[in-house]
Every structure is written in C-alpha cells, then in structure tokens.
Design a protein around this motif. Structure first.
Motif, PDB file in Angstrom:
ATOM      1  N   PHE A 286       1.407  -1.495   0.050  1.00  0.00           N
ATOM      2  CA  PHE A 286      -0.221   0.031   0.228  1.00  0.00           C
ATOM      3  C   PHE A 286       0.726   1.376   0.051  1.00  0.00           C
ATOM      4  O   PHE A 286       1.848   1.560   0.945  1.00  0.00           O
ATOM      5  N   VAL A 287      -0.063   1.874  -0.693  1.00  0.00           N
ATOM      6  CA  VAL A 287       0.753   3.724  -0.594  1.00  0.00           C
ATOM      7  C   VAL A 287       0.387   4.313  -0.764  1.00  0.00           C
ATOM      8  O   VAL A 287      -1.014   4.321  -0.744  1.00  0.00           O
TER       9      VAL A 287
ATOM     10  N   ALA B 157      -2.475   8.494  -6.984  1.00  0.00           N
ATOM     11  CA  ALA B 157      -1.576   9.599  -8.032  1.00  0.00           C
ATOM     12  C   ALA B 157       0.053   8.310  -7.647  1.00  0.00           C
ATOM     13  O   ALA B 157       0.404   7.904  -9.031  1.00  0.00           O
ATOM     14  N   THR B 158       0.946   8.220  -6.190  1.00  0.00           N
ATOM     15  CA  THR B 158       1.865   7.805  -6.407  1.00  0.00           C
ATOM     16  C   THR B 158       1.522   5.892  -6.574  1.00  0.00           C
ATOM     17  O   THR B 158       2.612   5.395  -6.849  1.00  0.00           O
ATOM     18  N   ALA B 159       0.811   5.643  -6.291  1.00  0.00           N
ATOM     19  CA  ALA B 159       0.264   4.313  -7.358  1.00  0.00           C
ATOM     20  C   ALA B 159       0.673   3.796  -8.733  1.00  0.00           C
ATOM     21  O   ALA B 159       1.436   2.712  -9.192  1.00  0.00           O
TER      22      ALA B 159
ATOM     23  N   ASP C 139       5.230   1.013 -13.603  1.00  0.00           N
ATOM     24  CA  ASP C 139       5.388   0.193 -14.136  1.00  0.00           C
ATOM     25  C   ASP C 139       6.976  -0.098 -13.160  1.00  0.00           C
ATOM     26  O   ASP C 139       7.955  -0.878 -13.882  1.00  0.00           O
ATOM     27  N   GLU C 140       7.454   0.501 -12.598  1.00  0.00           N
ATOM     28  CA  GLU C 140       8.941   0.047 -11.964  1.00  0.00           C
ATOM     29  C   GLU C 140       8.277  -0.440 -10.655  1.00  0.00           C
ATOM     30  O   GLU C 140       9.873  -1.413 -10.898  1.00  0.00           O
ATOM     31  N   SER C 141       7.688  -1.167 -10.160  1.00  0.00           N
ATOM     32  CA  SER C 141       7.450  -1.762  -8.960  1.00  0.00           C
ATOM     33  C   SER C 141       7.106  -3.187  -9.519  1.00  0.00           C
ATOM     34  O   SER C 141       6.405  -3.428 -10.607  1.00  0.00           O
ATOM     35  N   GLU C 142       7.670  -4.272  -9.032  1.00  0.00           N
ATOM     36  CA  GLU C 142       7.358  -5.494  -9.411  1.00  0.00           C
ATOM     37  C   GLU C 142       6.213  -6.369  -8.426  1.00  0.00           C
ATOM     38  O   GLU C 142       5.430  -6.799  -8.804  1.00  0.00           O
TER      39      GLU C 142
ATOM     40  N   LEU D 225       0.588  -2.674  -6.092  1.00  0.00           N
ATOM     41  CA  LEU D 225       0.336  -1.485  -5.236  1.00  0.00           C
ATOM     42  C   LEU D 225      -1.010  -1.048  -5.551  1.00  0.00           C
ATOM     43  O   LEU D 225      -1.613  -0.915  -6.387  1.00  0.00           O
ATOM     44  N   LEU D 226      -1.494  -0.576  -4.101  1.00  0.00           N
ATOM     45  CA  LEU D 226      -2.798  -0.232  -3.991  1.00  0.00           C
ATOM     46  C   LEU D 226      -2.504   1.167  -3.299  1.00  0.00           C
ATOM     47  O   LEU D 226      -1.712   0.665  -2.680  1.00  0.00           O
TER      48      LEU D 226
END
Length: 183
Positions: free
Chosen positions: A98-99, A103-105, A110-113, A116-117
């Motif tokens: 969780f972020v 907008a942060t998610a 693209d760069e996160s494996e 993200l929520l």
C-alpha cells in the motif's frame, strides 16, 4: 482487547500495524460479479479467504504496509468444448503493498514488481477478493478431459454440400506431377 476488523471497511494501516488476520467463508452469492459468471448457482458454494497485514521495510523504506491475500472458490461454469457443466477451481495467493494514494500507485506501477494499492481507512477487502477471483477465471472454461467424447459435426446441409463439391486444392499439383513424370 483484540480489535475487530471489517472486510468491508478495513483500515489497512491499522490492520497491518497490528499484524491483523482475517479469514472467512462467504457464500459465493455475496460476490455478485463473480456469481454472474457462474452457471447453476446454489447457496452451498463458498468463497474461502484469509488476509494478513504486516509492516515491512522494502526498497530501503521503513514502515511499508503490506497485505497478503489467499482465496479459494469453486465456480460452476459451462465447458466450452463439450457444453457440459464443469467446476472451475480458483486460487489466489497474492501480496499487495500500500502506498499513500492513487497518484503514487500509478507513478510507481511501471517500475514496481509488486502490486500497489492506495492506502485507505475504509478499504473494501471483499471487492479486492472478488477482483482477484474474477481475474483467475479462465477465458475459456473447460474440462481437462471432457466426460463424453466431443464429436465434430456440421448440421448445415448447405455447408456439407458445398464442402463435397469443392475441389481439392492440391489436386492440380498432383496432376502437374503426373504430367511431368509421365511426359
């Protein structure tokens, strides 16, 4: 005193900080979108799930909020090969980080494996469960081996007649070869 958490309005951060655990068996009928994909629904069909929250240090950042979700359901569908009923087992075993916000998610996606929520104090966990189970549905439900042999047959007389009258496209090549060999 143990705090009770609601899967319909989950304070994700508090749940993770407490190392929270939720598990349930719900009727498949509670998951309307998933139930609409099923054939032959009945109240005994269940969605079993469990969720665990924790706080981890990842990407060099302390205090990352994580949710581990496991879910299982069996959804009755129609085999697209033999058109008979088939029970499709669905399994989900995913982790979500969780972020701060949507907008942060989006920016990190693209760069996160990991998945993200956006953080929420009223997170709809059952909606996430339903989304994940829907994504686990096969595009074409079918038996591994159909219970009855599938025969391929056309019931269109015009199609059968046209196929019988159509010349073999390789007959011309065979005729050329025979001419060449014989002449």
């Amino acid at each position: 005193m143990t705090k009770e958490y609601s899967p319909d309005r989950l304070d994700v951060k508090a749940f993770a900080q407490a190392g929270g655990h939720l598990s349930r068996q719900d009727s498949l009928l509670k998951y309307e979108r998933l139930a609409s994909e099923a054939q032959g629904l009945h109240p005994d069909l269940l969605v079993s799930w469990e969720a665990d929250g924790d706080v981890r240090s990842t990407h060099g950042i302390e205090g990352q909020v994580w949710l581990h979700l496991k879910a299982h359901a069996t959804v009755p569908m129609t085999c697209q090969r033999c058109l008979a009923p088939v029970d499709i087992p669905l399994e989900v075993d995913r982790e979500f980080r969780f972020v701060a916000d949507e907008a942060t998610a989006e920016a990190l996606d693209d760069e996160s494996e990991e998945d993200l929520l956006a953080m929420s104090r009223e997170f709809a966990l059952r909606e996430l469960i339903e989304d994940e189970l829907l994504m686990a549905l096969p595009v074409v439900p079918r038996h591994e081996v159909c219970p009855t042999p599938v025969t391929m047959a056309s019931s269109d007389e015009d199609f059968e007649e046209a196929s019988a009258q159509k010349p073999n496209p390789f007959a011309a090549l065979a005729a050329l070869r025979n001419t060449k060999d014989g002449g």
